[in-house]
Design a protein around this motif. Structure first.
Motif, PDB file in Angstrom:
ATOM      1  N   ASN A  85       0.812  -1.215   0.000  1.00 22.55           N
ATOM      2  CA  ASN A  85       0.000   0.000   0.000  1.00 22.55           C
ATOM      3  C   ASN A  85       0.848   1.270   0.000  1.00 22.55           C
TER       4      ASN A  85
ATOM      5  N   VAL B 260       2.620   1.930  -2.378  1.00 22.96           N
ATOM      6  CA  VAL B 260       2.532   2.345  -3.780  1.00 22.96           C
ATOM      7  C   VAL B 260       1.465   3.428  -3.942  1.00 22.96           C
ATOM      8  N   THR B 261       0.359   3.265  -3.256  1.00 21.38           N
ATOM      9  CA  THR B 261      -0.690   4.278  -3.346  1.00 21.38           C
ATOM     10  C   THR B 261      -0.206   5.612  -2.771  1.00 21.38           C
TER      11      THR B 261
ATOM     12  N   ILE C 233       2.838   6.632  -2.877  1.00 14.57           N
ATOM     13  CA  ILE C 233       3.723   7.209  -3.901  1.00 14.57           C
ATOM     14  C   ILE C 233       2.881   7.972  -4.920  1.00 14.57           C
ATOM     15  N   GLY C 234       1.885   7.280  -5.460  1.00 17.95           N
ATOM     16  CA  GLY C 234       1.083   7.903  -6.508  1.00 17.95           C
ATOM     17  C   GLY C 234       0.300   9.099  -6.028  1.00 17.95           C
ATOM     18  N   SER C 235      -0.231   9.004  -4.817  1.00 17.59           N
ATOM     19  CA  SER C 235      -1.112  10.072  -4.361  1.00 17.59           C
ATOM     20  C   SER C 235      -0.348  11.293  -3.860  1.00 17.59           C
TER      21      SER C 235
ATOM     22  N   ALA D 131      -4.525   7.331   1.861  1.00 16.62           N
ATOM     23  CA  ALA D 131      -3.801   8.028   0.796  1.00 16.62           C
ATOM     24  C   ALA D 131      -3.130   9.240   1.437  1.00 16.62           C
TER      25      ALA D 131
END
Lengths: 451, 407
Positions: A85, A87-88, A90-92, A176
């Motif tokens: 999680n 990864v989320t 990182i993206g957010s 997030a």
């Protein structure tokens, strides 16, 4: 439903992996930097000893880069598999340093081989040096970006908000991290992060140069050569200066950040094992310049969010004491290799020559390793069990420590089954990879000697 | 520029560089032991083997780096997709990385170092072992590709407590291998990698008129494996027609009969990739003709043409495979859409389809897309930088190939 802590095995796997990667990355930074310094000296003096040193260290850097990059992939997939999680996050929110890291990564990976394969290919040798310089800057910029992410883990950047989703996405994603404005992503590089970053970059240089100096002293004692002495005379004063700046300047600012942003970590690493608010004259003097300030003790927070109580051993024992000893040893060796023991008033250096020079290789490597491990554990274990830590002032008690938990429902992969044999296999790989890099360097240096 | 376009551009670029590089790593790893064994230490072959091995060492790391870039782009641009893929398919990633890094990397280093210091038979055996372990990497990564084509083994479970209304679950990891698009995909990848590598060897050495024995051998291998790869490609397209209709529609230009008329809008692709697909076929044919004629006509221009068309074929095919998924990140199967509609209602089926689209994946929790749309200069700078470094990769490869010890 989330749990704060992840399984111990998973944390150990990540811890060992990150340490091993840190070693490889530091060695790459240190060796490529020294190659560029040596080539600069060669270009200025036309002394072939410097050319030999530059070429040798460029190849060693390539070995560390190759194994380090492969190991980086291992760490990256470890992140996806263990802490899915993240990864989320990182993206957010945390994406920008990772994105900029790609530029740095390309600079390193493309330019380092070109640097190695183009010796004597340019009529004007400064062009070749420039390729090396950009490659070394790529290495430093790479460290800059990754350390920016690590800084965010310990100190939530301004403007970054944690959003706990009203419902999870697919029983997996619960949190997030979102910046309140589009340009907020630039706050990943805020002033506090920059201190953390430069602290980390200097630590990498100190670790790698200590290892290089230690091995060079050992080698010089067994078979003295002028080029080894030249290397020592260049690296030792620089190493001493770096340790001094790290300890007295950046280390101080780093400490002030912990005082300001994470009082729980402060209490854990300083061993402030009391409950409630209490004046600590010595820490107050170091942090505020007077002896009147008080601090919340470690037991003021609930046990569930307290980092481990062994941290003073790593912070005060390994990092601070190890760093001080390392600096003293490096200073002593600098004086010795500049023949100051022959100067009136410095005769005492001769008295400790054996300790300095015979013990030097072991002491430098060991102390630098201990200080690095101590620093890394202090920073990363000290923020447990959260990432993106932020202390929120409270009127009724100690500041509230907030962040995203690393356990189930937080970062940890809910579908993962980590069996002991699988963990043992990964541990073996994590330890064998740096060993492989060191063995390859050994083979290369041996072959050079034969040639 | 919206988030989907940004993700598309960045991923298309990085795949365009990554795939040809790793194709050559894979192809060369299988080719070199065969060459070594066939030559039995013949000096004429060994010069070529050592030269190609040097390329392998230089390119393995660069190819790996571009793999890392793919992961960062995926995490940055499609965080929810990458997060879910990490959770659902963790054994796949773990196996790939265990073989790719832990086993293949030291083996490749050991194989390179022992080249010429071991009997050809033993060294070739070591080479095949190395190639076998390295092949596990594409075996795993192509499985992920197969899952996004057709998520066999992945169940959609209705879950009102989930923000998106459902969960994705893998109950049996072996079921992932039952994906009908997987066998032809992996077969065409492996055959294509060997064909591509041997085509490059043929054209590079053909250009410099050196290692002519190797050129002759590589040409035959490239043509044989290339033909087999093309047949596997046809098989792949056939399976896509039945199981990943959005891709087939995008590539062939017409709606497959497997899609019920009522679901046409659900499965309609974003792009028509007929022209790039035809271009790929033509490029492949030109490359094959160049291979055939280069045995009779000694022409540098012909070798350059063959080299460029071979590289262009691989990039084109890979881009078509990547982009034909759009608008989906994971294409919902027709059968699943019908089943979900009958079980939970049409709206639920449409919700699932919408969540699986690249648009939802790319715009949900995407800080980079927001930042780039606010400041497009970042993207333009990135494109220029990436273009520069693509050129530098080629320069680096050239330098590695032309490097001589002690020079």
């Amino acid at each position: 439903m989330s749990t704060l802590e992840a399984p111990l095995l998973a944390r150990w796997l990540s811890g060992v992996g990150i340490m091993a990667h840190l070693l490889l990355a530091s060695m790459f930074i240190g060796t490529i930097t020294f190659a560029v310094v040596a080539e600069y000296r060669y270009m200025r003096t036309r002394d072939d000893d410097w050319r030999l040193l530059a070429r040798t260290f460029a190849v060693i850097a390539t070995i560390f880069l190759g194994v380090g990059a492969a190991f980086g992939t291992l760490v990256e997939f470890g992140l996806v598999v263990l802490w899915s999680n993240f990864v989320t996050l990182i993206g957010s929110g945390l994406v920008l340093p990772f994105y900029f890291e790609l530029y740095a990564f390309l600079m390193e990976v493309v330019l380092v081989p070109i640097y190695v394969f183009t010796w004597d290919r340019f009529r004007n040798g400064w062009y070749h040096w420039l390729i090396g310089l950009v490659a070394a800057l790529g290495a430093l910029y790479s460290a800059f970006n990754i350390l920016a992410v690590m800084a965010a883990m310990s100190m939530r950047p301004p403007g970054l908000e944690i959003v706990e989703l009203p419902k999870s996405i697919g029983q997996v994603i619960q949190y997030a991290a979102v910046f309140t404005s589009p340009s907020g992503v630039l706050n990943m590089f805020w002033s506090g992060a920059e201190i953390f970053i430069f602290h980390g970059i200097l630590a990498a240089l100190i670790l790698s140069w200590s290892a290089i100096v230690g091995l060079t002293i050992y080698s010089h004692r067994r078979s003295p050569k002028p080029y080894k002495l030249k290397a020592l005379r260049t690296m030792l004063p620089a190493l001493t200066a770096l340790i001094a700046v790290e300890g007295f300047v950046i280390g101080h600012y780093q400490g002030e950040l912990v005082v300001q942003f994470d009082p729980l970590k402060l209490s854990a690493i300083e061993g402030m094992f009391w409950s409630g608010f209490k004046v600590d004259p010595l820490l107050s003097l170091l942090a505020y310049g007077d002896t009147t300030h008080g601090f919340w003790g470690y037991f003021s927070w609930p046990a569930s969010i307290r980092p481990p109580s062994f941290l003073p051993a790593f912070y005060l024992g390994f990092m601070v004491a190890g760093g001080v000893l390392l600096g003293a040893w490096s200073l002593g060796l600098t004086l010795y290799y500049y023949d100051l023991h022959k100067v009136k008033g410095f005769g005492w250096i001769k008295g400790i020559e054996r300790l300095l020079v015979v013990g030097g290789p072991y002491a430098l490597v060991l102390l630098a390793a201990l200080a690095s491990i101590g620093g890394a554990v202090t920073a990363e274990v000290g923020r447990q069990p959260f990432v993106l830590v932020k202390a929120v002032p409270s009127t009724t008690g100690p500041p509230e420590i907030t962040g995203i938990p690393v356990g189930l429902g937080g970062l940890y992969n809910p579908t993962l089954t980590l069996t002991p044999w699988l963990a043992a296999l990964i541990f073996a790989v994590e330890l064998l990879m740096p060993a492989l890099a060191i063995y390859m360097v050994y083979l290369y240096l041996n072959r050079r000697v034969v040639e | 520029m919206n988030a989907v376009e940004l993700a598309t551009i960045l991923l298309a670029w990085v795949f365009g560089v990554h795939i040809p590089l790793v194709y050559t790593v894979l192809g060369v790893l299988w080719t070199l032991p065969a060459l070594e064994y066939a030559s039995r230490g013949d000096g004429r072959y060994m010069v070529a083997v050592k030269g190609i091995a040097r390329y392998l060492i230089a390119v393995y790391a660069v190819g790996g780096v571009f793999g890392t870039i793919i992961t960062v782009f995926l995490a940055g641009m499609l965080p929810v997709f990458t997060n879910l893929a990490g959770v659902l398919l963790w054994p796949v990633w773990a196996t790939a990385i265990a073989f790719g890094v832990a086993i293949a990397l030291p083996l490749i280093g050991y194989w390179y170092r022992t080249l010429g210091h071991m009997s050809p038979g033993r060294h070739a055996a070591l080479g095949f072992l190395t190639a076998g372990f390295t092949t596990v990497i594409p075996l795993m990564f192509r499985l992920v590709f197969a899952v996004v084509n057709y998520p066999a083994g992945v169940e959609v479970v209705n879950d009102p407590s989930s923000l998106v209304g459902f969960d994705l679950v893998v109950r049996n990891y072996w079921a992932l291998f039952s994906n009908p698009t997987y066998p032809p995909l992996i077969l065409s990848t492996l055959l294509g990698a060997v064909a591509f590598s041997n085509a490059l060897i043929t054209f590079v050495y053909g250009y410099s008129s050196s290692n002519l024995e190797v050129v002759s051998m590589s040409r035959k291998v490239a043509l044989t494996f290339g033909a087999a790869a093309a047949l596997s490609g046809v098989w792949y397209l056939f399976e896509l027609y039945y199981y990943a209709p959005t891709m087939a529609w995008s590539i062939l230009g017409g709606m497959p009969s497997t899609i019920p008329a009522s679901l046409a809008t659900v499965f309609m692709p974003t792009y028509s990739l007929v022209a790039p697909f035809i271009a790929a076929v033509i490029l492949g044919l030109v490359s094959a003709v160049a291979l055939l004629t280069s045995s009779r006509i000694k022409s540098r221009a012909l070798n350059i043409l063959g080299l460029l068309t071979s590289i262009a074929t691989v990039i084109d095919v890979e881009e078509v495979n990547l982009l034909s998924h759009l608008p989906y990140a994971i294409i919902p199967p027709v059968s699943a859409a019908e089943e979900l509609a009958s079980q939970y209602g049409v709206n639920f089926a449409l919700t699932v389809a919408k969540v699986l689209s690249a648009s939802t994946m790319a715009t949900t929790l995407n800080a980079l897309a927001v930042f780039v749309s606010a400041d497009p200069a970042v993207l333009y700078f990135s494109m220029a930088f990436f273009a520069l470094f693509t050129v530098l990769v080629l320069v680096g490869i050239y330098m590695a190939l032309s490097w001589r010890r002690g020079s």
